[in-house]
Motif scaffolding. Structure first.
Motif, PDB file in Angstrom:
ATOM      1  N   ARG A 197       1.036  -1.101   0.439  1.00 54.56           N
ATOM      2  CA  ARG A 197      -0.148  -0.120   0.187  1.00 54.56           C
ATOM      3  C   ARG A 197       0.578   1.692  -0.140  1.00 54.56           C
ATOM      4  NH1 ARG A 197      -2.353   4.117  -1.005  1.00 54.56           N
ATOM      5  NH2 ARG A 197      -4.659   4.607   0.410  1.00 54.56           N
ATOM      6  N   TYR A 198       2.122   1.167   0.519  1.00 54.67           N
ATOM      7  CA  TYR A 198       2.962   2.450   0.469  1.00 54.67           C
ATOM      8  C   TYR A 198       3.900   2.148   0.204  1.00 54.67           C
ATOM      9  CZ  TYR A 198      -0.698   2.992   4.120  1.00 54.67           C
ATOM     10  OH  TYR A 198      -1.859   3.134   5.282  1.00 54.67           O
ATOM     11  N   ARG A 199       4.959   3.695  -0.549  1.00 56.25           N
ATOM     12  CA  ARG A 199       6.096   3.910  -1.026  1.00 56.25           C
ATOM     13  C   ARG A 199       6.678   5.259   0.271  1.00 56.25           C
ATOM     14  NH1 ARG A 199       7.870   0.141  -3.919  1.00 56.25           N
ATOM     15  NH2 ARG A 199       9.893   1.080  -4.216  1.00 56.25           N
ATOM     16  N   LEU A 200       8.458   4.463   0.403  1.00 54.97           N
ATOM     17  CA  LEU A 200       8.531   6.055   0.754  1.00 54.97           C
ATOM     18  C   LEU A 200       9.692   6.469  -0.784  1.00 54.97           C
ATOM     19  CD1 LEU A 200       9.567   7.889   2.758  1.00 54.97           C
ATOM     20  CD2 LEU A 200      11.034   6.055   3.063  1.00 54.97           C
ATOM     21  N   ALA A 201       9.678   7.296  -0.986  1.00 58.93           N
ATOM     22  CA  ALA A 201      10.121   8.485  -1.457  1.00 58.93           C
ATOM     23  C   ALA A 201      11.437   9.625  -0.718  1.00 58.93           C
ATOM     24  CB  ALA A 201       9.444   9.282  -2.894  1.00 58.93           C
ATOM     25  N   LEU A 202      12.779   8.467  -1.364  1.00 55.17           N
ATOM     26  CA  LEU A 202      13.650   9.619  -0.427  1.00 55.17           C
ATOM     27  C   LEU A 202      14.783  10.297  -1.152  1.00 55.17           C
ATOM     28  CD1 LEU A 202      14.547   8.847   2.980  1.00 55.17           C
ATOM     29  CD2 LEU A 202      16.367   7.320   2.142  1.00 55.17           C
ATOM     30  N   ALA A 203      15.021  11.878  -0.684  1.00 58.50           N
ATOM     31  CA  ALA A 203      15.035  12.748  -1.620  1.00 58.50           C
ATOM     32  C   ALA A 203      16.420  14.190  -0.201  1.00 58.50           C
ATOM     33  CB  ALA A 203      14.190  13.595  -2.285  1.00 58.50           C
ATOM     34  N   GLY A 204      17.901  13.331  -1.324  1.00 55.43           N
ATOM     35  CA  GLY A 204      18.593  13.952  -0.277  1.00 55.43           C
ATOM     36  C   GLY A 204      19.791  12.862   0.424  1.00 55.43           C
ATOM     37  N   GLU A 205      20.777  13.613   0.706  1.00 59.68           N
ATOM     38  CA  GLU A 205      22.146  12.752   0.730  1.00 59.68           C
ATOM     39  C   GLU A 205      23.234  12.951   1.942  1.00 59.68           C
ATOM     40  OE1 GLU A 205      22.821  10.724  -1.151  1.00 59.68           O
ATOM     41  OE2 GLU A 205      22.505  11.349  -3.566  1.00 59.68           O
ATOM     42  N   PRO A 206      23.822  11.808   2.779  1.00 59.11           N
ATOM     43  CA  PRO A 206      23.867  12.051   4.042  1.00 59.11           C
ATOM     44  C   PRO A 206      25.577  13.362   3.958  1.00 59.11           C
ATOM     45  CG  PRO A 206      24.704   9.645   3.164  1.00 59.11           C
ATOM     46  CD  PRO A 206      24.126  10.912   1.999  1.00 59.11           C
ATOM     47  N   VAL A 207      25.001  14.286   3.784  1.00 56.35           N
ATOM     48  CA  VAL A 207      25.872  15.206   3.878  1.00 56.35           C
ATOM     49  C   VAL A 207      26.219  15.683   5.253  1.00 56.35           C
ATOM     50  CG1 VAL A 207      27.051  17.891   2.784  1.00 56.35           C
ATOM     51  CG2 VAL A 207      25.575  16.307   1.075  1.00 56.35           C
ATOM     52  N   PHE A 208      27.465  15.789   5.192  1.00 52.62           N
ATOM     53  CA  PHE A 208      28.354  16.433   6.506  1.00 52.62           C
ATOM     54  C   PHE A 208      27.923  15.295   7.872  1.00 52.62           C
ATOM     55  CE2 PHE A 208      27.476  20.421   4.424  1.00 52.62           C
ATOM     56  CZ  PHE A 208      28.650  20.708   4.080  1.00 52.62           C
ATOM     57  N   VAL A 209      27.308  14.192   7.352  1.00 56.82           N
ATOM     58  CA  VAL A 209      26.432  13.269   8.226  1.00 56.82           C
ATOM     59  C   VAL A 209      27.894  12.708   8.671  1.00 56.82           C
ATOM     60  CG1 VAL A 209      25.740  11.170   8.796  1.00 56.82           C
ATOM     61  CG2 VAL A 209      24.099  13.337   7.464  1.00 56.82           C
ATOM     62  N   ALA A 210      28.279  11.923  10.299  1.00 59.71           N
ATOM     63  CA  ALA A 210      29.672  10.382  10.627  1.00 59.71           C
ATOM     64  C   ALA A 210      29.273   9.949  10.185  1.00 59.71           C
ATOM     65  CB  ALA A 210      29.391  11.180  12.431  1.00 59.71           C
ATOM     66  N   LYS A 211      30.063   8.382  10.010  1.00 64.19           N
ATOM     67  CA  LYS A 211      30.067   7.655   9.126  1.00 64.19           C
ATOM     68  C   LYS A 211      29.594   6.430  10.207  1.00 64.19           C
ATOM     69  CE  LYS A 211      33.111   3.158   7.153  1.00 64.19           C
ATOM     70  NZ  LYS A 211      34.428   2.841   6.895  1.00 64.19           N
ATOM     71  N   SER A 212      29.754   7.053  11.199  1.00 61.20           N
ATOM     72  CA  SER A 212      28.330   5.384  12.056  1.00 61.20           C
ATOM     73  C   SER A 212      27.168   6.134  12.118  1.00 61.20           C
ATOM     74  CB  SER A 212      29.192   6.010  13.694  1.00 61.20           C
ATOM     75  OG  SER A 212      28.758   7.472  13.781  1.00 61.20           O
TER      76      SER A 212
END
Length: 343
Positions: A197-212
């Motif tokens: 019934r559902y889908r997730l559209a994910l827009a963006g990137e992990p900019v300035f996010v620590a690896k962990s």
């Protein structure tokens, strides 16, 4: 202070981020009010300087090597060459020019730790301190609230077929502070209740996010990988045409919530968490607020909206944007600020 007829805007960073977008919007509002504008920015990275020049603003580029160099060069330049009021768009230029006369200190993030000390120092000699939400007054007492604003984002008429999935959208930095893992958990619960019934559209990137932190988000997303469409960076106006609902599930104390305001301008239904200023932006009375970090509550809210059991009045959301977060509202607030300074 005499009437303000010239404002020099100093950027926090040379590259364009959320605060720098607001600098350019402030410049446009000042121009509409017939105030002369100068933008001072690093030559490298040159995103802000190039955007300011392209928009027709007088632009000063300082050649610097790093952030400390930028602060030192800006302080020297401001002492010798500045015209009019200096609008410090962020903690970096505000700290660099502490004690200088006729400055506006505009803070976009909650100061904590060392930044709290620098925030207090930066306000020495300032004629006004601005923050984007009433929530930020808790960490910057005595400041003046000037909400951010966004351009109108027209949305194409969306008419998915009767068997099309309900598309939930997320737009922003892919980090745990933005609650991406909470949204992933909510999507898993929704799929268990109503498969397909559902889908997730994910827009963006992990900019300035620590690896962990990236690994934490990716682990949560892996559990719903079959439900997720990753679109990377995309213009908000284009993204809004593809979704039925925007979710802003942050778990940190958001100082504003620009993505939520953008969705309101496009008449896209938006649900936010109760983190920081987000309820302030959408209106806590609208019923479109869920507890931060609570995946079951978020899943229930999405399901009710998707099934039509909870009405969403996008016209009311749009009217709230027009009154509070539109370019017209921004010009009014800038005029009121300048009138106060020139009184």
């Amino acid at each position: 202070m005499q009437a303000v007829d010239h404002v020099t805007l100093a950027t926090n960073n040379g590259a364009i981020g959320g605060g720098e977008v607001m600098l350019l919007r402030i410049a446009e509002a000042l121009r509409e009010l017939s105030v002369e504008v100068t933008v001072v920015a690093p030559a490298t990275p040159g995103g802000v300087a190039e955007a300011a020049k392209k928009a027709g603003f007088e632009t000063v580029q300082l050649h610097v090597k790093n952030r400390l160099s930028w602060m030192w060069q800006l302080r020297r330049w401001d002492a010798k060459h500045r015209k009019g009021v200096l609008w410090c768009n962020g903690l970096v230029p505000a700290t660099a020019t502490w004690g200088h006369r006729d400055r506006i200190v505009h803070l976009h993030q909650h100061p904590d730790g060392l930044h709290r000390v620098l925030s207090a120092l930066s306000r020495v000699g300032a004629v006004a301190t601005l923050v984007p939400s009433a929530h930020m007054l808790r960490s910057v007492p005595g400041a003046r609230v000037m909400p951010n604003w966004t351009a109108l984002m027209p949305r194409s008429e969306r008419s998915p077929g009767p068997d099309a999935p309900f598309t939930v959208g997320f737009l922003g930095r892919l980090g745990p502070d933005k609650g991406v893992h909470v949204l992933a958990q909510a999507m898993r619960l929704l799929d268990e209740q109503d498969p397909g019934r559902y889908r997730l559209a994910l827009a963006g990137e992990p900019v300035f996010v620590a690896k962990s932190k990236v690994e934490q988000v990716e682990q949560a997303l892996a559990e719903v990988d079959a439900l997720v469409d990753r679109v990377g960076w995309v213009r908000p106006s284009e993204f809004f045409d593809t979704i039925d609902l925007l979710v802003v599930p942050s778990v940190w104390e958001e100082p504003f919530g620009l993505v939520a305001a953008e969705a309101m301008s496009a008449q896209v239904p938006v649900v936010v968490s109760d983190a920081g200023a987000l309820p302030e932006i959408v209106g806590s009375e609208t019923g479109m607020v869920t507890p931060k970090g609570d995946a079951p509550a978020l899943a229930e809210k999405i399901a009710r909206i998707a099934s039509g059991n909870e009405g969403v009045d996008v016209a009311v959301q749009h009217a709230r944007w027009a009154e509070n977060y539109s370019p017209t509202a921004g010009v009014v607030r800038v005029r009121e600020l300048l009138d106060t300074l020139g009184a």
